[in-house]
Motif scaffolding. Structure first.
Motif, mmCIF file in Angstrom:
data_model
loop_
_atom_site.group_PDB
_atom_site.id
_atom_site.type_symbol
_atom_site.label_atom_id
_atom_site.label_comp_id
_atom_site.label_asym_id
_atom_site.label_seq_id
_atom_site.Cartn_x
_atom_site.Cartn_y
_atom_site.Cartn_z
ATOM 1 N N PRO A 204 0.792 -1.229 0.000
ATOM 2 C CA PRO A 204 0.000 0.000 0.000
ATOM 3 C C PRO A 204 0.830 1.288 0.000
ATOM 4 C CG PRO A 204 -0.064 -1.057 2.164
ATOM 5 C CD PRO A 204 0.667 -1.983 1.261
ATOM 6 N N GLU A 205 2.146 1.224 0.340
ATOM 7 C CA GLU A 205 2.940 2.459 0.408
ATOM 8 C C GLU A 205 4.339 2.224 -0.158
ATOM 9 O OE1 GLU A 205 2.496 3.472 4.737
ATOM 10 O OE2 GLU A 205 3.566 1.571 4.981
ATOM 11 N N VAL A 206 4.871 3.300 -0.703
ATOM 12 C CA VAL A 206 6.254 3.277 -1.180
ATOM 13 C C VAL A 206 7.078 4.012 -0.129
ATOM 14 C CG1 VAL A 206 7.838 4.059 -2.990
ATOM 15 C CG2 VAL A 206 5.547 3.238 -3.605
ATOM 16 N N LEU A 207 8.086 3.313 0.433
ATOM 17 C CA LEU A 207 8.869 3.894 1.529
ATOM 18 C C LEU A 207 10.354 3.861 1.174
ATOM 19 C CD1 LEU A 207 7.228 1.879 4.487
ATOM 20 C CD2 LEU A 207 6.755 4.273 3.882
ATOM 21 N N GLY A 208 11.082 4.884 1.629
ATOM 22 C CA GLY A 208 12.529 4.912 1.412
ATOM 23 C C GLY A 208 13.192 3.813 2.251
ATOM 24 N N ALA A 209 14.292 3.262 1.712
ATOM 25 C CA ALA A 209 14.999 2.199 2.440
ATOM 26 C C ALA A 209 15.533 2.722 3.776
ATOM 27 C CB ALA A 209 16.138 1.663 1.581
ATOM 28 N N VAL A 210 15.925 4.009 3.794
ATOM 29 C CA VAL A 210 16.453 4.578 5.033
ATOM 30 C C VAL A 210 15.329 4.695 6.064
ATOM 31 C CG1 VAL A 210 17.503 6.669 6.028
ATOM 32 C CG2 VAL A 210 18.307 5.784 3.813
ATOM 33 N N ASP A 211 14.178 5.156 5.622
ATOM 34 C CA ASP A 211 13.000 5.259 6.479
ATOM 35 C C ASP A 211 12.624 3.869 7.036
ATOM 36 O OD1 ASP A 211 10.609 5.972 7.673
ATOM 37 O OD2 ASP A 211 9.514 6.275 5.795
ATOM 38 N N GLY A 221 14.848 -1.600 19.349
ATOM 39 C CA GLY A 221 15.490 -1.005 20.522
ATOM 40 C C GLY A 221 16.421 0.140 20.197
ATOM 41 N N GLY A 222 16.456 0.599 18.966
ATOM 42 C CA GLY A 222 17.214 1.804 18.625
ATOM 43 C C GLY A 222 18.509 1.510 17.905
ATOM 44 N N GLY A 223 19.210 2.597 17.551
ATOM 45 C CA GLY A 223 20.449 2.473 16.779
ATOM 46 C C GLY A 223 20.444 3.542 15.702
ATOM 47 N N ARG A 224 21.588 3.667 15.030
ATOM 48 C CA ARG A 224 21.696 4.734 14.036
ATOM 49 C C ARG A 224 21.772 4.154 12.625
ATOM 50 N NH1 ARG A 224 25.234 8.750 11.896
ATOM 51 N NH2 ARG A 224 27.179 7.934 12.742
ATOM 52 N N VAL A 225 21.018 4.781 11.729
ATOM 53 C CA VAL A 225 21.030 4.335 10.336
ATOM 54 C C VAL A 225 21.971 5.245 9.541
ATOM 55 C CG1 VAL A 225 19.647 4.001 8.239
ATOM 56 C CG2 VAL A 225 18.654 3.471 10.481
ATOM 57 N N VAL A 226 22.846 4.642 8.779
ATOM 58 C CA VAL A 226 23.763 5.402 7.936
ATOM 59 C C VAL A 226 23.359 5.201 6.468
ATOM 60 C CG1 VAL A 226 26.179 5.723 7.265
ATOM 61 C CG2 VAL A 226 25.602 4.980 9.593
ATOM 62 N N PRO A 227 22.877 6.280 5.817
ATOM 63 C CA PRO A 227 22.532 6.139 4.388
ATOM 64 C C PRO A 227 23.806 5.994 3.550
ATOM 65 C CG PRO A 227 21.552 8.124 5.385
ATOM 66 C CD PRO A 227 22.583 7.626 6.345
#
Ligand SMILES: NC(=O)c1ccc[n+]([C@@H]2O[C@H](COP(=O)([O-])OP(=O)(O)OC[C@H]3O[C@@H](n4cnc5c(N)ncnc54)[C@H](OP(=O)(O)O)[C@@H]3O)[C@@H](O)[C@H]2O)c1
Length: 269
Positions: A204-211, A221-227
């Motif tokens: 139903p939705e197109v989402l960015g891989a980073v999102d 539980g959290g963490g940082r995403v690096v594009p």
């Protein structure tokens, strides 16, 4: 529906196949699973098959051909959800269509992936070739392409669990679809005449891989995403949207709904 010929679900033990077995069973249609292994206690429950509606089981191997003809005996429809995730899919698809031709030529619904002709991945090239094998099989056929399943899209993040930073390809989007929605579509197609190549289906939705990575990490539980901008033809094709079907938003279950089911509702864990 006694007396109705069973649907053979190849790959009926897999991510999509289990949902397909469940969906046909919900319709009261007898289902036969083809798997390389023997049936285990709990297999019927794992697919949610109604205990009053027997699950048939056939042990066979599409690459070696062992057990395949017997699995097809008396079948009214084949839904092909099996994959070896590699070149052996060609042999497996040929084996299936040849055995089906010899065994009464039931209609075949073959599952493929959106963009197999646009994204130059080796596996996609193989999938495109399997489509051609089905197309030339002489069987009544339908090919349904779907976008990435929720599980696969989540895996891009969860497989990096042990790494301090989580990498996600910038500029790439996904349109994840729930396997239960794909299964419903396959049940709909089963009620129609064989239709050749039908419209792609996506979530139903197109989402960015980073999102997607950020949403998934929050639940883990959290963490940082690096594009990361990944070079090369494959990721260029992804960035161009080769894996998407935005005009065919068939699935109803969103990625957040999938995460709720998998990790529990936020604040309720
Ligand atoms: N994953 C995605 O995001 C996605 C998206 C769009 C389309 N698709 C397509 O959807 C289909 C199902 O994918 P999936 O992710 O559900 O696959 P999966 O979970 O990896 O399941 C693969 C199935 O294939 C069976 N299999 C493997 N080798 C076999 C062999 N030699 N003989 C007989 N059966 C064999 C396995 O059964 P046993 O181990 O029990 O033998 C298993 O049930 C595939 O065609 C795939 O290309 C996938």
């Amino acid at each position: 529906m006694s007396g109705t010929a069973p649907v053979l679900v190849t790959g009926g033990t897999g991510t999509l196949g289990r949902a397909v077995v469940h969906a046909f069973s919900e319709q009261g249609r007898p289902v036969r699973v083809l798997s390389r292994r023997a049936c285990k206690v709990g297999d019927a429950q794992a697919t949610g098959v109604d205990s009053g509606n027997d699950l048939q089981w056939a042990t066979g191997n599409l690459v070696t051909g062992e057990g395949v003809s017997a699995a097809l005996d008396g079948v009214g429809l084949i839904v092909n959800c099996a994959t070896t995730l590699g070149r052996r899919d060609l042999r497996a698809t040929r084996c299936l269509v040849e055995a089906a031709r010899r065994g009464g030529a039931p209609p075949l619904i073959h599952v493929s992936i959106v963009g197999v002709d646009r994204v130059p991945l080796g596996y996609y090239r193989t999938k495109a070739e399997t489509e051609r094998i089905v197309q030339d099989s002489g069987l009544p056929w339908t090919v349904q392409r779907a976008t990435q399943f929720h599980d696969l899209v989540a895996q891009i993040t969860t497989m990096q669990r042990r790494v301090p930073l989580t990498f996600a390809p910038s500029g790439v989007r996904f349109q994840p679809i729930d396997v239960r929605d794909v299964a419903l579509r396959l049940v709909e197609l089963a009620a129609r005449e064989p239709s050749g190549h039908v419209d792609d289906i996506g979530g139903p939705e197109v989402l960015g891989a980073v999102d997607i990575a950020q949403r998934t990490l929050r639940r883990e539980g959290g963490g940082r995403v690096v594009p990361v901008r990944v070079p090369g033809r494959i990721f260029r094709a992804y960035r161009a949207g080769g894996n998407l079907a935005p005009q065919h938003r068939y699935g109803r279950r969103t990625y957040d709904a999938y995460l709720d089911e998998r990790f529990g509702l936020p604040g309720h864990g």
